[in-house]
Scaffold this active site. Structure first.
Site, PDB file in Angstrom:
ATOM      1  N   ASP A 132      12.937 -11.724 -37.083  1.00 17.73           N
ATOM      2  CA  ASP A 132      12.850 -10.262 -37.045  1.00 17.73           C
ATOM      3  C   ASP A 132      12.958  -9.678 -38.440  1.00 17.73           C
ATOM      4  O   ASP A 132      14.021  -9.718 -39.063  1.00 17.73           O
ATOM      5  CB  ASP A 132      13.960  -9.700 -36.148  1.00 17.73           C
ATOM      6  CG  ASP A 132      13.662  -9.946 -34.685  1.00 17.73           C
ATOM      7  OD1 ASP A 132      12.580  -9.533 -34.241  1.00 17.73           O
ATOM      8  OD2 ASP A 132      14.497 -10.573 -33.999  1.00 17.73           O
ATOM      9  N   MET A 172       7.384  -4.710 -26.497  1.00 15.39           N
ATOM     10  CA  MET A 172       8.827  -4.523 -26.695  1.00 15.39           C
ATOM     11  C   MET A 172       9.459  -4.071 -25.381  1.00 15.39           C
ATOM     12  O   MET A 172       8.930  -3.205 -24.683  1.00 15.39           O
ATOM     13  CB  MET A 172       9.101  -3.455 -27.765  1.00 15.39           C
ATOM     14  CG  MET A 172       8.707  -3.812 -29.188  1.00 15.39           C
ATOM     15  SD  MET A 172       9.403  -5.355 -29.827  1.00 15.39           S
ATOM     16  CE  MET A 172      11.182  -5.056 -29.683  1.00 15.39           C
ATOM     17  N   HIS A 204       8.002 -11.244 -36.776  1.00 13.05           N
ATOM     18  CA  HIS A 204       7.811  -9.949 -36.123  1.00 13.05           C
ATOM     19  C   HIS A 204       8.103  -8.884 -37.175  1.00 13.05           C
ATOM     20  O   HIS A 204       9.269  -8.637 -37.500  1.00 13.05           O
ATOM     21  CB  HIS A 204       8.768  -9.886 -34.918  1.00 13.05           C
ATOM     22  CG  HIS A 204       8.838  -8.562 -34.248  1.00 13.05           C
ATOM     23  ND1 HIS A 204       9.858  -8.223 -33.371  1.00 13.05           N
ATOM     24  CD2 HIS A 204       8.021  -7.475 -34.310  1.00 13.05           C
ATOM     25  CE1 HIS A 204       9.657  -6.997 -32.926  1.00 13.05           C
ATOM     26  NE2 HIS A 204       8.567  -6.521 -33.485  1.00 13.05           N
ATOM     27  N   SER A 230      15.617 -15.637 -30.968  1.00  8.88           N
ATOM     28  CA  SER A 230      15.560 -14.673 -32.068  1.00  8.88           C
ATOM     29  C   SER A 230      16.699 -14.944 -33.046  1.00  8.88           C
ATOM     30  O   SER A 230      17.876 -14.822 -32.696  1.00  8.88           O
ATOM     31  CB  SER A 230      15.689 -13.250 -31.533  1.00  8.88           C
ATOM     32  OG  SER A 230      15.946 -12.385 -32.625  1.00  8.88           O
ATOM     33  N   ASP A 266      10.138  -9.053 -25.837  1.00 12.99           N
ATOM     34  CA  ASP A 266      11.190  -9.060 -26.851  1.00 12.99           C
ATOM     35  C   ASP A 266      12.167  -7.921 -26.596  1.00 12.99           C
ATOM     36  O   ASP A 266      11.785  -6.752 -26.683  1.00 12.99           O
ATOM     37  CB  ASP A 266      10.541  -8.919 -28.231  1.00 12.99           C
ATOM     38  CG  ASP A 266      11.537  -9.046 -29.375  1.00 12.99           C
ATOM     39  OD1 ASP A 266      12.720  -9.352 -29.129  1.00 12.99           O
ATOM     40  OD2 ASP A 266      11.110  -8.841 -30.532  1.00 12.99           O
ATOM     41  N   GLY A 267      13.410  -8.301 -26.301  1.00 13.95           N
ATOM     42  CA  GLY A 267      14.473  -7.311 -26.171  1.00 13.95           C
ATOM     43  C   GLY A 267      15.166  -7.359 -24.826  1.00 13.95           C
ATOM     44  O   GLY A 267      14.554  -7.115 -23.794  1.00 13.95           O
ATOM     45  N   GLY A 268      16.446  -7.715 -24.841  1.00 16.36           N
ATOM     46  CA  GLY A 268      17.236  -7.687 -23.612  1.00 16.36           C
ATOM     47  C   GLY A 268      16.889  -8.772 -22.612  1.00 16.36           C
ATOM     48  O   GLY A 268      17.226  -8.647 -21.436  1.00 16.36           O
ATOM     49  N   HIS A 313      11.782 -17.038 -33.566  1.00 17.13           N
ATOM     50  CA  HIS A 313      11.400 -15.640 -33.725  1.00 17.13           C
ATOM     51  C   HIS A 313      12.191 -15.038 -34.884  1.00 17.13           C
ATOM     52  O   HIS A 313      13.425 -15.061 -34.885  1.00 17.13           O
ATOM     53  CB  HIS A 313      11.683 -14.892 -32.417  1.00 17.13           C
ATOM     54  CG  HIS A 313      11.227 -13.477 -32.416  1.00 17.13           C
ATOM     55  ND1 HIS A 313       9.917 -13.106 -32.185  1.00 17.13           N
ATOM     56  CD2 HIS A 313      11.900 -12.316 -32.613  1.00 17.13           C
ATOM     57  CE1 HIS A 313       9.807 -11.791 -32.236  1.00 17.13           C
ATOM     58  NE2 HIS A 313      11.004 -11.283 -32.497  1.00 17.13           N
ATOM     59  N   GLY A 347      17.601 -13.186 -28.070  1.00 15.19           N
ATOM     60  CA  GLY A 347      18.601 -13.320 -29.125  1.00 15.19           C
ATOM     61  C   GLY A 347      19.976 -13.491 -28.530  1.00 15.19           C
ATOM     62  O   GLY A 347      20.467 -14.606 -28.310  1.00 15.19           O
ATOM     63  N   SER A 348      20.622 -12.356 -28.216  1.00 15.54           N
ATOM     64  CA  SER A 348      21.996 -12.415 -27.690  1.00 15.54           C
ATOM     65  C   SER A 348      22.065 -13.206 -26.390  1.00 15.54           C
ATOM     66  O   SER A 348      23.078 -13.843 -26.099  1.00 15.54           O
ATOM     67  CB  SER A 348      22.547 -11.001 -27.499  1.00 15.54           C
ATOM     68  OG  SER A 348      21.653 -10.201 -26.746  1.00 15.54           O
ATOM     69  N   MET A 381       8.728  -5.533 -38.371  1.00 12.58           N
ATOM     70  CA  MET A 381       9.103  -4.160 -38.029  1.00 12.58           C
ATOM     71  C   MET A 381       9.235  -3.406 -39.341  1.00 12.58           C
ATOM     72  O   MET A 381      10.331  -3.001 -39.761  1.00 12.58           O
ATOM     73  CB  MET A 381      10.423  -4.157 -37.236  1.00 12.58           C
ATOM     74  CG  MET A 381      10.242  -4.652 -35.811  1.00 12.58           C
ATOM     75  SD  MET A 381      11.806  -5.158 -35.057  1.00 12.58           S
ATOM     76  CE  MET A 381      11.902  -6.835 -35.670  1.00 12.58           C
ATOM     77  N   GLY A 419      14.934  -2.637 -33.527  1.00 14.81           N
ATOM     78  CA  GLY A 419      15.899  -2.322 -34.573  1.00 14.81           C
ATOM     79  C   GLY A 419      17.194  -3.110 -34.491  1.00 14.81           C
ATOM     80  O   GLY A 419      17.807  -3.378 -35.505  1.00 14.81           O
ATOM     81  N   PHE A 420      17.574  -3.476 -33.289  1.00 11.10           N
ATOM     82  CA  PHE A 420      18.853  -4.154 -33.120  1.00 11.10           C
ATOM     83  C   PHE A 420      18.781  -5.188 -32.004  1.00 11.10           C
ATOM     84  O   PHE A 420      18.025  -5.003 -31.040  1.00 11.10           O
ATOM     85  CB  PHE A 420      19.955  -3.140 -32.784  1.00 11.10           C
ATOM     86  CG  PHE A 420      20.106  -2.081 -33.830  1.00 11.10           C
ATOM     87  CD1 PHE A 420      20.860  -2.322 -34.976  1.00 11.10           C
ATOM     88  CD2 PHE A 420      19.445  -0.869 -33.702  1.00 11.10           C
ATOM     89  CE1 PHE A 420      20.966  -1.353 -35.967  1.00 11.10           C
ATOM     90  CE2 PHE A 420      19.544   0.102 -34.690  1.00 11.10           C
ATOM     91  CZ  PHE A 420      20.307  -0.135 -35.824  1.00 11.10           C
ATOM     92  N   GLY A 421      19.590  -6.224 -32.136  1.00  6.74           N
ATOM     93  CA  GLY A 421      19.769  -7.154 -31.035  1.00  6.74           C
ATOM     94  C   GLY A 421      20.792  -6.603 -30.050  1.00  6.74           C
ATOM     95  O   GLY A 421      21.477  -5.602 -30.334  1.00  6.74           O
ATOM     96  N   GLY A 422      20.863  -7.217 -28.901  1.00  3.56           N
ATOM     97  CA  GLY A 422      21.920  -6.896 -27.952  1.00  3.56           C
ATOM     98  C   GLY A 422      21.734  -5.609 -27.167  1.00  3.56           C
ATOM     99  O   GLY A 422      22.682  -5.103 -26.573  1.00  3.56           O
ATOM    100  N   MET A 448      12.925  -6.445 -40.708  1.00  3.17           N
ATOM    101  CA  MET A 448      13.139  -4.991 -40.604  1.00  3.17           C
ATOM    102  C   MET A 448      13.334  -4.409 -41.996  1.00  3.17           C
ATOM    103  O   MET A 448      14.000  -5.015 -42.833  1.00  3.17           O
ATOM    104  CB  MET A 448      14.377  -4.706 -39.751  1.00  3.17           C
ATOM    105  CG  MET A 448      14.336  -5.351 -38.369  1.00  3.17           C
ATOM    106  SD  MET A 448      15.733  -4.800 -37.366  1.00  3.17           S
ATOM    107  CE  MET A 448      15.584  -5.910 -35.957  1.00  3.17           C
TER     108      MET A 448
HETATM  109  C1  DX5 Z   1      14.803  -6.120 -31.716  1.00  5.56           C
HETATM  110  C2  DX5 Z   1      14.243  -7.447 -32.138  1.00  5.56           C
HETATM  111  C3  DX5 Z   1      14.524  -8.513 -31.178  1.00  5.56           C
HETATM  112  C4  DX5 Z   1      15.993  -8.812 -30.989  1.00  5.56           C
HETATM  113  C5  DX5 Z   1      16.197  -9.258 -29.589  1.00  5.56           C
HETATM  114  O1  DX5 Z   1      14.332  -5.128 -32.558  1.00  5.56           O
HETATM  115  O2  DX5 Z   1      12.836  -7.375 -32.294  1.00  5.56           O
HETATM  116  O3  DX5 Z   1      13.814  -9.713 -31.478  1.00  5.56           O
HETATM  117  O4  DX5 Z   1      16.490  -9.795 -31.836  1.00  5.56           O
HETATM  118  O5  DX5 Z   1      17.562  -9.415 -29.367  1.00  5.56           O
HETATM  119  P1  DX5 Z   1      18.159  -9.444 -27.903  1.00  5.56           P
HETATM  120  O6  DX5 Z   1      17.513 -10.586 -27.176  1.00  5.56           O
HETATM  121  O7  DX5 Z   1      19.605  -9.608 -28.138  1.00  5.56           O
HETATM  122  O8  DX5 Z   1      17.799  -8.117 -27.264  1.00  5.56           O
HETATM  123 ZN    ZN Z   2      11.671  -9.296 -32.462  1.00  6.79          ZN
END
Ligand code: DX5
Ligand code: ZN
Length: 222
Positions: free
Chosen positions: A38, A140, A69, A11, A179-181, A36, A201-202, A71, A145-148, A40
């Site tokens: 994102d 999801m 993606h 991501s 997607d996510g965590g 990927h 992502g992270s 959002m 909304g956010f990474g990490g 937003m």
């Molecule tokens: C969250 C995004 C994800 C995000 C994942 O809203 O859709 O794609 O970047 O980041 P990590 O892998 O750090 O949770």
């Molecule tokens: Zn995403």
């Protein structure tokens, strides 16, 4: 476990936005399958990120497909823009897409692979209804909304249920994206319940990006 090939999709939300091209090159060197992206809008989700201009700027820097993606509250308005900017895959959230059948058709007509995204508590019924038209379902595993953020464990039950339903209802061709965590330490259990497109992502960008991509693939395919 899915019979689909595992695809690793870093991501770019966790990339260095001042050096995007360099991070994209490292993703390629590390063996990523998909990028990927994102998108937003500060409305459907609180954050504001990447738009079609950035996708367009990256297209000459990579041969990897860009997985956009969306959002955003009104995805129908932007499908053609993302497609002409170079998106290969476009996914839209069921929560904000009232005419989902038409929207999926518009994504396909624009030459992209259509996907449908469900938030962690959105009914899987949307995925069942979309399965004949969408090519992938993105479940999801955080609130978007956010990474990490931390992985929400309810994903496991949902993914297993969806994979089983797809395979027993004539839709085994449909892929499941997570997607996510997603990190090196949970990707194995995520693949085991049937996801095969792995967004991280992270989990990939912290530390050695190329090595992390290779290690995630090794764990996910072992
Ligand atoms: C969250 C995004 C994800 C995000 C994942 O809203 O859709 O794609 O970047 O980041 P990590 O892998 O750090 O949770
Ligand atoms: Zn995403």
């Amino acid at each position: 476990m899915s019979s689909h090939t595992v695809k690793i999709a870093p991501s770019l939300l966790s990339a260095d936005f001042a050096n995007l091209a360099a991070d994209v090159a490292t993703c390629e060197q590390g063996g990523a399958d998909v990028l990927h992206v994102d998108v937003m809008d500060g409305h459907f989700v609180p954050n504001i990120t990447i738009g079609p201009l950035v996708v367009d700027a990256l297209r000459s820097r990579t041969t990897l497909p860009m997985d956009c993606h969306l959002m955003i509250s009104d995805p129908d308005r932007y499908i053609d823009l993302f497609a002409s900017a170079g998106a290969a895959w476009i996914s839209v959230h069921a929560e904000v897409t009232p005419h989902l059948h038409r929207t999926i058709g518009a994504i396909r007509a624009a030459g992209c692979r259509p996907g449908v995204v469900l938030n962690p508590m959105t009914s899987l019924d949307h995925a069942y209804e979309a399965a004949g038209d969408a090519e992938f379902i993105l479940l999801m595993s955080v609130n978007p909304g956010f990474g990490g953020q931390s992985f929400i464990p309810g994903f496991y039950r949902r993914c297993e249920r969806l994979r089983t339903w797809l395979d027993t209802n004539g839709h085994s061709n449909v892929e499941i994206e997570v997607d996510g965590g997603v990190k090196l330490d949970n990707v194995r259990s995520i693949v085991d319940v049937g996801a095969n497109i792995i967004v991280s992502g992270s989990g990939l960008f912290r530390g050695d990006l190329a090595a992390n991509i290779a290690e995630m693939r090794r764990i996910a395919t072992a």
